[in-house]
Design a protein around this motif. Structure first.
Motif, short mmCIF file in Angstrom:
data_model
loop_
_atom_site.label_atom_id
_atom_site.label_comp_id
_atom_site.label_asym_id
_atom_site.label_seq_id
_atom_site.Cartn_x
_atom_site.Cartn_y
_atom_site.Cartn_z
N THR A 1 0.98 4.34 29.10
CA THR A 1 0.06 5.17 28.33
C THR A 1 -0.73 6.02 29.32
OG1 THR A 1 -1.68 3.48 28.34
CG2 THR A 1 -0.14 3.48 26.47
N GLY A 2 -1.09 7.22 28.91
CA GLY A 2 -1.83 8.12 29.77
C GLY A 2 -1.69 9.55 29.26
N VAL A 3 -2.13 10.49 30.08
CA VAL A 3 -2.10 11.91 29.73
C VAL A 3 -1.19 12.62 30.73
CG1 VAL A 3 -3.44 14.01 29.44
CG2 VAL A 3 -4.43 11.81 28.80
N LEU A 4 -0.23 13.40 30.22
CA LEU A 4 0.71 14.15 31.06
C LEU A 4 0.50 15.64 30.89
CD1 LEU A 4 3.26 14.59 32.81
CD2 LEU A 4 4.62 14.27 30.73
N ASP A 5 0.42 16.33 32.02
CA ASP A 5 0.30 17.78 32.02
C ASP A 5 1.33 18.34 33.00
OD1 ASP A 5 -0.55 20.39 31.72
OD2 ASP A 5 -2.19 20.20 33.14
N MET A 6 2.22 19.22 32.52
CA MET A 6 3.23 19.84 33.39
C MET A 6 2.99 21.33 33.45
SD MET A 6 6.73 17.73 32.42
CE MET A 6 6.57 17.98 30.65
N ASP A 7 3.33 21.93 34.60
CA ASP A 7 3.07 23.35 34.80
C ASP A 7 4.23 23.95 35.59
OD1 ASP A 7 1.85 25.77 34.70
OD2 ASP A 7 -0.02 25.14 35.65
#
Length: 247
Positions: A153-159
């Motif tokens: 569980t967590g927060v994913l940010d891709m760029d």
């Protein structure tokens, strides 16, 4: 009929009888001293000092390891669904489906690994903590990180350029000595779900990994290994502050 006085000699001058420990109390210190070498071998953990920082080659496999981190940021991120071989408690093997993730270069904001071991019928937990207590430092640096994720569980940010549902075998993460990308670095079967992104950032991760590998290089200002009786979980990760530096 009454019994006469005891003829059993008491402690001599200057001596005291040693009190018996209460029923059920375990001498954990003695038990841990005996179990520690076996636990370290079972955990597969090694480290060496280099250039004033702690340089670690980390490889944990065969059994799941729980982990937490405040934040992980990496470049040339790739992921693919693969089948991982695992060993059952009875010694036989089977496979589980995991999401294998790879980073060419990464920075991590604090990391805790927790793994349970059975020694002489007792449960112990190895706790490996890396980094400092600053939620804004991203003080751990890694190269060629590979993580087989069972759940998280967590927060994913891709760029950057992000490709979803790409062929897992076509994912690229690391380069060879000539500067060319290694072919299929995650060892994915053809036509499996894959992800490719220039950058990826994960925050406040609580997860379980089937396999944890940093065969290249991991540097951290601090590393602590402790052995605890029973089942002990890593502390909940703090929210990161600021932005990570360049890996």
């Amino acid at each position: 009929m009454s019994a006469g006085p005891s003829t059993r000699p008491g402690p001599g001058p200057g001596l005291r009888s040693r009190p018996r420990p209460p029923e059920g109390r375990t001498h954990w210190r003695r038990s841990l001293a005996v179990a520690l070498p076996a636990l370290l071998a079972a955990g597969g953990l090694g480290s060496a000092m280099a250039s004033g920082a702690l340089a670690v080659g980390l490889h944990i496999q065969d059994r799941p390891v729980d982990f937490t981190t405040s934040s992980l940021y990496g470049t040339q991120y790739g992921a693919a669904v693969v089948d991982q071989t695992v060993v059952r408690p009875d010694g036989t093997t089977t496979t589980v489906r995991v999401l294998r993730m790879g980073f060419a270069d990464g920075v991590i904001n604090g990391l805790c690994l927790s793994r349970r071991e059975q020694i002489a019928g007792a449960t112990y937990t190895l706790l490996l903590t890396l980094g400092d207590d600053d939620p804004g430092s991203w003080e751990i640096r890694t190269k060629n990180t590979v993580l087989d994720l069972r759940d998280a569980t967590g927060v994913l940010d891709m760029d950057g350029v992000v490709d979803l549902n790409t062929n897992g075998a076509d994912v690229k993460t690391v380069k060879d000595a000539t500067g060319a990308y290694v072919v299929n670095p995650l060892d994915s079967p053809q036509h499996r779900f894959g992800i490719q992104a220039r950058y990826a950032k994960f925050d406040r991760i609580v997860g379980t990994a089937q396999d944890f590998q940093i065969p290249g290089l991991l540097t951290t200002p601090k590393l602590k290994l402790s052995v605890r009786p029973g089942t002990v979980a890593c502390p909940a990760p703090a929210a990161p502050t600021g932005t990570p530096g360049t890996p």
